[in-house]
Design a protein around this motif. Sequence first.
Motif, PDB file in Angstrom:
ATOM      1  N   ALA A 479       0.852  -1.189   0.000  1.00 55.80           N
ATOM      2  CA  ALA A 479       0.000   0.000   0.000  1.00 55.80           C
ATOM      3  C   ALA A 479       0.893   1.247   0.000  1.00 55.80           C
ATOM      4  CB  ALA A 479      -0.916  -0.013   1.215  1.00 55.80           C
ATOM      5  N   PRO A 480       0.428   2.336  -0.577  1.00 56.38           N
ATOM      6  CA  PRO A 480       1.256   3.539  -0.660  1.00 56.38           C
ATOM      7  C   PRO A 480       1.787   3.985   0.700  1.00 56.38           C
ATOM      8  CG  PRO A 480      -0.691   3.778  -2.039  1.00 56.38           C
ATOM      9  CD  PRO A 480      -0.876   2.501  -1.256  1.00 56.38           C
ATOM     10  N   GLY A 481       3.105   4.197   0.760  1.00 58.56           N
ATOM     11  CA  GLY A 481       3.741   4.700   1.970  1.00 58.56           C
ATOM     12  C   GLY A 481       3.990   3.673   3.051  1.00 58.56           C
ATOM     13  N   VAL A 482       3.613   2.411   2.814  1.00 56.66           N
ATOM     14  CA  VAL A 482       3.744   1.393   3.863  1.00 56.66           C
ATOM     15  C   VAL A 482       5.168   0.845   3.942  1.00 56.66           C
ATOM     16  CG1 VAL A 482       3.075  -0.962   4.516  1.00 56.66           C
ATOM     17  CG2 VAL A 482       1.322   0.726   3.923  1.00 56.66           C
ATOM     18  N   LEU A 483       5.727   0.462   2.805  1.00 53.56           N
ATOM     19  CA  LEU A 483       7.051  -0.153   2.799  1.00 53.56           C
ATOM     20  C   LEU A 483       8.078   0.893   2.365  1.00 53.56           C
ATOM     21  CD1 LEU A 483       8.235  -2.905   3.446  1.00 53.56           C
ATOM     22  CD2 LEU A 483       8.005  -3.527   1.033  1.00 53.56           C
ATOM     23  N   GLU A 484       8.787   1.443   3.337  1.00 55.67           N
ATOM     24  CA  GLU A 484       9.723   2.527   3.072  1.00 55.67           C
ATOM     25  C   GLU A 484      11.100   1.993   2.685  1.00 55.67           C
ATOM     26  OE1 GLU A 484       9.754   4.883   6.575  1.00 55.67           O
ATOM     27  OE2 GLU A 484       7.765   5.722   6.240  1.00 55.67           O
ATOM     28  N   GLN A 485      11.753   2.733   1.787  1.00 56.91           N
ATOM     29  CA  GLN A 485      13.078   2.350   1.348  1.00 56.91           C
ATOM     30  C   GLN A 485      14.106   2.584   2.459  1.00 56.91           C
ATOM     31  OE1 GLN A 485      15.299   0.438   0.013  1.00 56.91           O
ATOM     32  NE2 GLN A 485      14.422   0.866  -2.018  1.00 56.91           N
ATOM     33  N   THR A 486      15.119   1.745   2.496  1.00 59.20           N
ATOM     34  CA  THR A 486      16.205   1.875   3.463  1.00 59.20           C
ATOM     35  C   THR A 486      16.989   3.163   3.207  1.00 59.20           C
ATOM     36  OG1 THR A 486      16.389  -0.525   3.547  1.00 59.20           O
ATOM     37  CG2 THR A 486      18.264   0.744   4.387  1.00 59.20           C
ATOM     38  N   GLN A 487      17.323   3.840   4.290  1.00 59.18           N
ATOM     39  CA  GLN A 487      18.022   5.119   4.178  1.00 59.18           C
ATOM     40  C   GLN A 487      19.342   4.947   3.401  1.00 59.18           C
ATOM     41  OE1 GLN A 487      18.697   7.022   7.933  1.00 59.18           O
ATOM     42  NE2 GLN A 487      19.498   8.905   7.021  1.00 59.18           N
ATOM     43  N   GLY A 488      19.577   5.841   2.474  1.00 62.13           N
ATOM     44  CA  GLY A 488      20.770   5.788   1.643  1.00 62.13           C
ATOM     45  C   GLY A 488      20.499   5.335   0.238  1.00 62.13           C
ATOM     46  N   TYR A 489      19.341   4.686   0.019  1.00 59.57           N
ATOM     47  CA  TYR A 489      19.035   4.138  -1.293  1.00 59.57           C
ATOM     48  C   TYR A 489      17.905   4.898  -1.992  1.00 59.57           C
ATOM     49  CZ  TYR A 489      21.946   0.124  -0.129  1.00 59.57           C
ATOM     50  OH  TYR A 489      22.999  -0.686   0.191  1.00 59.57           O
TER      51      TYR A 489
END
Length: 490
Positions: A479-489
């Motif tokens: 869902a939008p905004g649920v799975l956030e990317q790891t910082q730095g990528y």
Amino acid sequence: MKPIRTYIAACMMAAVFGQGCKSDLLDLSPESFLTNSNFPQTAADIDQMTIGIYSRLQSRKPGDYLVMEVPSDNLFMSSNQSIAGSFELDGLTPEPGNPLLNNFWISTYNGIFRANSVLGEIDRPADYRAGQKDQFTGEAKFLRALFYFDLVRVFGDVPKVTSVLGIEASRNTRKSPAAEIYQLIVDDLTDAAAKLPLQSGIARGRASKAAAIALLAKVQVYRKDWAAAQAALDQFATMQGYDLADNFADLWKLTGEDNPEAIFSLKYIDGSNGHGLSTAFIPNAGAAGIVNRGDEVALPSWSLIKLYDDADKRKAATVTLDYTAASAGAPTIFYPYISKYAIPHTFNASGLDLPVIRYADVVLLKAEVAFHRNQPAVALAALNEIRERAFGDATHNYTAADIASEITFYDKLLLERQLEFAYENERWFDLTRTGRFTQLIREERNYNNVTQTAVTVTLRPQAFMKVFPIPQVQIGQAAPGVLEQTQGYY
């Protein structure tokens, strides 16, 4: 999040029965039609589902080196192959769109789904034999812990899923902190250790009590919980029948598969239910007496080869410098290749067992824990136990002066781990967990024996690369905004 969502709705029972199951565990013929209402009903059904968890690990394991070993300084990708995403990992330039990372995520979460399916249905059958329900529960928890251990080391914070989820629930499952994932792993392994039988009470290729305890000790070392790691090692010391094999090379032969060092290994059968790892590292023209052609996916780095003392028996069992092609009358030439898994085999269908955890790992974990618990003599003895097997005597043993500080101790420990476990998917994680991966600035790769020069590659690892990016495909399916990317990528 495809592995959590799609398999729930579309292929729940198909996920239970995977391809590639091996040895006496496997070769099952599943029912043609299975539904939630009629399956599972019996202990035999739960057994089949449990075997399906192993099947997922067995099918993934031979390709793990592409994610777990390629980023390290042990090998480099060959120009003879073009595996999408591999050169980015080899050059330490991982991107969220990397297909290898996405495939690893999918297959690992599918294994977790299978484990959760067993645990969710474990109470249904009423015909368990004594201890059988505990065994299946222990196996499912051991394997779930192992899958999560791989995920948290590769990606860091990941979604924690401990039951079979519906589509909307899975789409809205956020990442959990790595510490929370590690706690789940510890809880699963602790319960598995309490429920699993000894090796004598379960088939080879299935998890035993000793396997759960050994993996628990390793996980606690990664957490730097030295007291808990010592407790697990003390518990493992009560297990009977485990020791170093007399000859390191015997670990990589069909005749030595069920050796006292094998705490937990995956079983394969040549030709029918084999794996491609024995072929992957062989040069394209094959190797005399081994296989008629090879894939030559990756080659050993010269920087690793130089680390082996010529008297170290692990060298010849790990890399071969002089190569003879499979064709009749082919000359022997200088062409180093990885030979750790190079047994005679059917192309891409080797029957060699693949170790997941072996006793040598326990010995070196013991050294690390002892050092941190202010027991340098115990740490030194453990390091030298590995050295003496490697060299055949004590002439190359370390001394107390060699491990006088934490820096020098880790210099020796990580060297021994690199030489001992080369191409067993340990090196990259040893570098990241100790913070030393950022030191991989320059790396010697292939070597020209005529000019006596090596090709040196410059790498630029950044601190955030301790873990790899969450696959962009998975972010897009959540869902939008649920799975956030790891910082730095970003």
